[in-house]
Design a protein around this motif. Structure first.
Motif, mmCIF file in Angstrom:
data_model
loop_
_atom_site.group_PDB
_atom_site.id
_atom_site.type_symbol
_atom_site.label_atom_id
_atom_site.label_comp_id
_atom_site.label_asym_id
_atom_site.label_seq_id
_atom_site.Cartn_x
_atom_site.Cartn_y
_atom_site.Cartn_z
ATOM 1 N N LYS A 22 0.875 -1.174 0.000
ATOM 2 C CA LYS A 22 0.000 0.000 0.000
ATOM 3 C C LYS A 22 0.910 1.221 0.000
ATOM 4 N N TYR A 23 0.429 2.328 -0.588
ATOM 5 C CA TYR A 23 1.303 3.508 -0.675
ATOM 6 C C TYR A 23 0.500 4.800 -0.654
ATOM 7 N N LYS A 24 1.040 5.788 0.089
ATOM 8 C CA LYS A 24 0.472 7.129 0.143
ATOM 9 C C LYS A 24 1.606 8.141 0.043
ATOM 10 N N SER A 25 1.513 9.056 -0.909
ATOM 11 C CA SER A 25 2.540 10.076 -1.076
ATOM 12 C C SER A 25 2.388 11.171 -0.039
ATOM 13 N N GLY A 26 3.508 11.754 0.402
ATOM 14 C CA GLY A 26 3.472 12.929 1.253
ATOM 15 C C GLY A 26 2.945 14.131 0.476
ATOM 16 N N GLU A 27 2.723 15.245 1.166
ATOM 17 C CA GLU A 27 2.040 16.384 0.542
ATOM 18 C C GLU A 27 2.954 17.242 -0.321
ATOM 19 N N TYR A 28 4.179 17.492 0.152
ATOM 20 C CA TYR A 28 5.059 18.410 -0.564
ATOM 21 C C TYR A 28 6.343 17.700 -0.995
ATOM 22 N N TYR A 29 6.547 17.624 -2.318
ATOM 23 C CA TYR A 29 7.752 16.985 -2.839
ATOM 24 C C TYR A 29 8.888 18.000 -2.846
ATOM 25 N N GLN A 30 10.048 17.556 -2.351
ATOM 26 C CA GLN A 30 11.198 18.456 -2.327
ATOM 27 C C GLN A 30 12.414 17.824 -2.992
ATOM 28 N N THR A 31 13.170 18.662 -3.684
ATOM 29 C CA THR A 31 14.416 18.236 -4.308
ATOM 30 C C THR A 31 15.578 18.650 -3.428
ATOM 31 N N CYS A 32 16.742 18.082 -3.704
ATOM 32 C CA CYS A 32 17.937 18.389 -2.919
ATOM 33 C C CYS A 32 19.107 18.559 -3.873
#
Length: 377
Positions: free
Chosen positions: A243-253
Motif C-alpha cells: 500500500k502507498y500514500k505520497s506525502g504532501e510536498y515533494y522536495q528536491t535536494c
C-alpha cells in the motif's frame, strides 16, 4: 625553599598522573570481532555481527547438514591491538551449531562472542519477527528485523537524531497477513545552519545486504546484495503486496559546493512522490572475494555487473493492499562456471530518497514478498 620543594613535588605528581593517563588512552579499548570467515563452499553470505545483542555473530551457510558438532577453522578479523581465544585459523568444534570466543582489547577489557551457524533461508519474507535496538546513548529505540540480512538506515539515523521524529523503518500491525508488515516512511532529516549533517529528509527503506555507516559519503552506507547459490535457482519473478500514500510536498535536494558545501532544498508544487520496489541479480568474482562486492544507490540500477532486473512499473498511490508480480528481465545468461552471483531486494518510501529527495510523510507498507525461482541446469 619549602615552596620550591612543594612545587617540584606537585609537578612530579602531575607528570606521573599524566604519563599514566597517556598510557591508558594510548591502549586500544576495542574488543570487537569485525569479520568471521569460513571457506567459500560453506559460507553463504557475509558475517553479521550484532554487538547490541549480546555480541552475537551469525554466519549464514549453504547447508547445516552435518554441521551441528562439526570442526571449523575460521579466519577471524578483530580490533587493532586485540587478541582472540581461540585464535584465528585454529580448529574449533561446534556445539549445537555454536562456538564461543573471547576477545581481549589492548586495554585489558574483554568481550565474549557467541558464533552461530544458520542455514540460508528460502526467498520468502513475511516480516513477522522483529527486535528492538537502542541508539548509542540509550535514548532512542528503533525496530530491526530478526533476519539479519534485512537492513535499513535506522542505525545511521540513530546517530544523528535530535528529537522524537519516528524512525523511518519500523514494524506495523497493518499487515496483509499475520501479525506484522514492514512500514517505510519518509521523515524529517537534520537541517543545520552550520551545514553539519545537513540532511533534509530520511526515506524509509529496507534492503537485503549490509549497512555500514559512511559519514563522508552517506549514499554508499547501504550496500545491496546477498549471495545467491546455484541450488537456490534462477529468479524469474518478484512478488508481494503493498500500500502507498505520497506525502504532501515533494522536495528536491541540490548539493551546493560554494562558499561552503551544503544541500539546497526546493519544493515542487503538485508533484507526487513515488515508491521504489525492485530486485536485481548481479555477478561477482568467485569465492570469498565476491562476498565483499556490493552495489549501492549510486550504481544498483546501472552497474555493468547487473544481469537481471525486476522493477515495479506502477509507483502511484494505493489505498488498499495491491499485489505486485514483476518478471525478471535478463541481459545475459547465468554462468556459475565463471562467476558467483548476488541478489538484491530494495524497498523505499521515496524513489529518490537515497539522494534526500521525496515528500515527507510518504508511506509504503509491504508484506509477503517472494523471489520465485526455477532450477538451473
Amino acid at each position: 625553599m619549602r615552596l620550591a620543594k612543594l612545587t617540584i613535588l606537585i609537578i612530579s605528581i602531575l607528570s606521573i598522573s599524566l604519563a599514566s593517563c597517556i598510557k591508558e588512552e594510548g591502549a586500544y579499548r576495542e574488543a570487537d570481532i569485525e569479520n568471521f570467515i569460513l571457506p567459500a563452499d560453506i559460507m553463504q553470505t557475509s558475517t553479521v555481527v550484532n554487538h547490541k545483542d549480546n555480541n552475537r555473530v551469525v554466519v549464514t551457510v549453504y547447508d547445516t547438514a552435518g554441521m551441528k558438532n562439526a570442526i571449523i577453522k575460521p579466519e577471524i578479523v578483530i580490533s587493532s591491538g586485540a587478541e582472540i581465544s581461540p585464535a584465528s585459523g585454529v580448529e574449533v568444534q561446534l556445539e549445537n551449531y555454536q562456538a564461543s570466543y573471547v576477545v581481549t582489547a589492548q586495554s585489558g577489557s574483554k568481550k565474549v562472542y557467541t558464533i552461530t551457524l544458520k542455514k540460508d533461508k528460502p526467498l520468502e519474507y513475511n516480516f513477522e519477527s522483529w527486535y528492538e535496538v537502542s541508539n548509542p546513548k540509550g535514548t532512542r529505540i528503533y525496530d530491526m528485523l530478526s533476519d539479519e540480512l534485512w537492513c535499513n538506515a535506522n542505525k545511521g539515523v540513530a546517530i544523528v537524531y535530535r528529537d522524537n521524529t519516528p524512525f523511518p523503518t519500523r514494524r506495523t500491525t497493518d499487515s496483509h497477513s499475520g501479525k506484522y508488515g514492514i512500514l517505510l516512511e519518509t521523515v524529517f532529516g537534520n537541517r543545520s545552519i552550520l551545514h553539519i549533517m545537513d540532511i533534509p529528509l530520511y526515506a524509509g527503506s529496507a534492503f537485503r545486504g549490509v549497512f555500514e555507516t559512511n559519514m563522508s559519503n552517506p549514499v554508499t552506507s547501504a550496500k545491496f546484495g546477498q549471495n545467491h547459490a546455484k541450488n537456490t535457482g534462477k529468479p524469474i519473478r518478484f512478488t508481494g503486496w503493498y500500500k502507498y500514500k505520497s506525502g504532501e510536498y515533494y522536495q528536491t535536494c541540490t548539493v551546493i559546493d560554494k562558499p561552503k558545501k551544503h544541500n539546497e532544498v526546493d519544493t515542487i508544487p503538485g508533484k507526487k512522490d513515488e515508491l521504489d520496489i525492485y530486485a536485481v541479480m548481479f555477478k561477482v568474482p568467485q569465492g570469498n572475494d565476491g562476498k565483499k562486492v556490493y552495489l549501492t544507490a549510486e550504481d544498483v540500477l546501472t552497474s555493468e555487473r547487473l544481469i537481471a532486473t525486476a522493477i515495479i512499473a506502477d509507483r502511484t498511490e494505493k489505498d488498499d493492499w495491491t499485489k505486485f508480480d514483476i518478471p525478471f528481465i535478463y541481459t545475459e545468461d547465468i554462468d556459475y562456471s565463471q562467476f558467483d552471483y548476488k541478489l538484491a531486494i530494495v524497498l523505499s518510501s521515496s524513489k529518490r530518497g537515497a539522494f534526500y529527495e521525496g515528500a515527507i510523510g510518504s508511506l509504503l507498507v509491504v508484506d509477503e514478498i517472494e523471489i520465485v525461482t526455477e532450477p538451473i541446469n
